[in-house]
Design an enzyme around this catalytic site. Structure first.
Site, short mmCIF file in Angstrom:
data_model
loop_
_atom_site.label_atom_id
_atom_site.label_comp_id
_atom_site.label_asym_id
_atom_site.label_seq_id
_atom_site.Cartn_x
_atom_site.Cartn_y
_atom_site.Cartn_z
N ASP A 160 -69.99 10.63 13.67
CA ASP A 160 -69.15 11.09 14.77
C ASP A 160 -68.42 9.89 15.38
OD1 ASP A 160 -70.72 9.88 17.06
OD2 ASP A 160 -72.28 11.16 16.20
N HIS A 175 -72.28 4.75 7.39
CA HIS A 175 -72.24 5.91 6.50
C HIS A 175 -70.88 6.62 6.53
CE1 HIS A 175 -76.90 6.10 6.93
NE2 HIS A 175 -76.51 5.24 6.00
N LEU A 268 -92.95 9.31 19.18
CA LEU A 268 -94.11 8.89 19.95
C LEU A 268 -95.32 8.61 19.07
CD1 LEU A 268 -93.89 11.36 22.97
CD2 LEU A 268 -93.29 8.94 22.95
#
Length: 289
Positions: A160, A175, A268
């Site tokens: 994006d 990419h 986490l």
């Protein structure tokens, strides 16, 4: 402060209301050029050792003499997730719904070109209304504000353009990106116009018949920049990984080339992603950390 020192990021961050990520980053930069850098009331004051005050002009002169720090930032899908762009590998990621080998590989492009085009056309449509979040803006502001004193290499795995919309002055897309197209025949790249379809004509060589493709790195292709990125990683005084799973290679190995590193991600569970090479790990949303 007794035995506590400003070089202890946890102690420093408890004295002033800035994120631990900011403190760790500034301290690593400072260490690389033999000074201690502290961010106080939205400005940095620089002290040489513990007594002598060093002005911004003196610091700038020092960095221009060849001791200029280099910070390498690598961002991933987690950076744009809070802007509404899906990630790939989490519980609701794209690869949970689609097989990347069927829609995002060089083999798929050759065998099922229309399916690949449909997949990327849909992703482009979904990404167009998305806007930068606080994390994009923080990276862009850091890159601009530190320009006089520090080189910042901003590399993203995202296709994006939210880093650019946030105001980042220089962004390298590892990419590829949705804003450019690649001709399969002449290998030239140029701004994308519209969506991908069979009869699009290359503006350079006039090739057609599925010649125009998204300028994104597919599975089976080599990411862009791998000829120069390893050298910059070795020069960097700090490597910051933001919102990336660390499971996609070769980017997953970048941390191994660096002196000091910070990982900021929502993950986490260290049993799933041990990341033993990172010096510091900060868990939480990119917009909050």
């Amino acid at each position: 402060f007794g035995d506590r020192k400003f070089s202890d990021p946890l102690f420093a961050s408890s004295l002033f209301p800035y994120s631990s990520a900011s403190w760790i980053l500034y301290l690593h930069i400072a260490t690389n050029i033999n000074v201690s850098l502290f961010k106080i009331t939205n400005k940095a004051r620089i002290f040489l050792g513990s007594n002598n005050k060093l002005t911004w002009n003196k610091f700038k002169e020092l960095t221009l003499k060849g001791d200029r720090p280099l910070v390498f930032i690598l961002s991933g899908a987690g950076l744009s997730a809070e802007s509404g762009i899906p990630t790939f590998r989490d519980a609701n990621g794209l690869w949970r719904k689609y097989d990347p080998k069927e829609l995002a590989s060089i083999r798929a492009l050759e065998r099922h070109t229309q399916d690949v085009f449909d997949f990327y056309n849909e992703r482009i449509k979904n990404a167009e209304p998305c806007r930068p979040n606080a994390a994009h803006i923080a990276i862009a502001n850091f890159q601009k504000e530190m320009a006089p004193f520090c080189d910042v290499i901003n590399v993203t795995q995202n296709v994006d353009n939210l880093n650019e919309l946030a105001g980042a002055p220089r962004v390298f897309h590892l990419h590829g990106d949705f804003q450019t197209s690649l001709c399969r025949k002449c290998k030239k790249t140029f701004p994308r116009v519209g969506f991908y379809e069979r009869e699009q004509v290359c503006p350079v060589c006039e090739a057609t018949n599925f010649a125009m493709r998204p300028n994104v790195v597919l599975f089976g292709e080599v990411p862009y920049g791998m000829d120069w990125i390893p050298s910059y990683l070795k020069k960097a005084c700090v490597f910051i990984s933001v919102g990336t799973s660390g499971t996609v290679y070769p980017a997953a190995n970048f941390v191994r080339e660096t002196k000091a590193s910070i990982r900021i991600n929502l993950d986490l569970d260290p049993l799933i992603h041990p990341y033993s090479k990172f010096n510091h790990r900060i868990y939480g949303k990119c917009t909050e950390t």
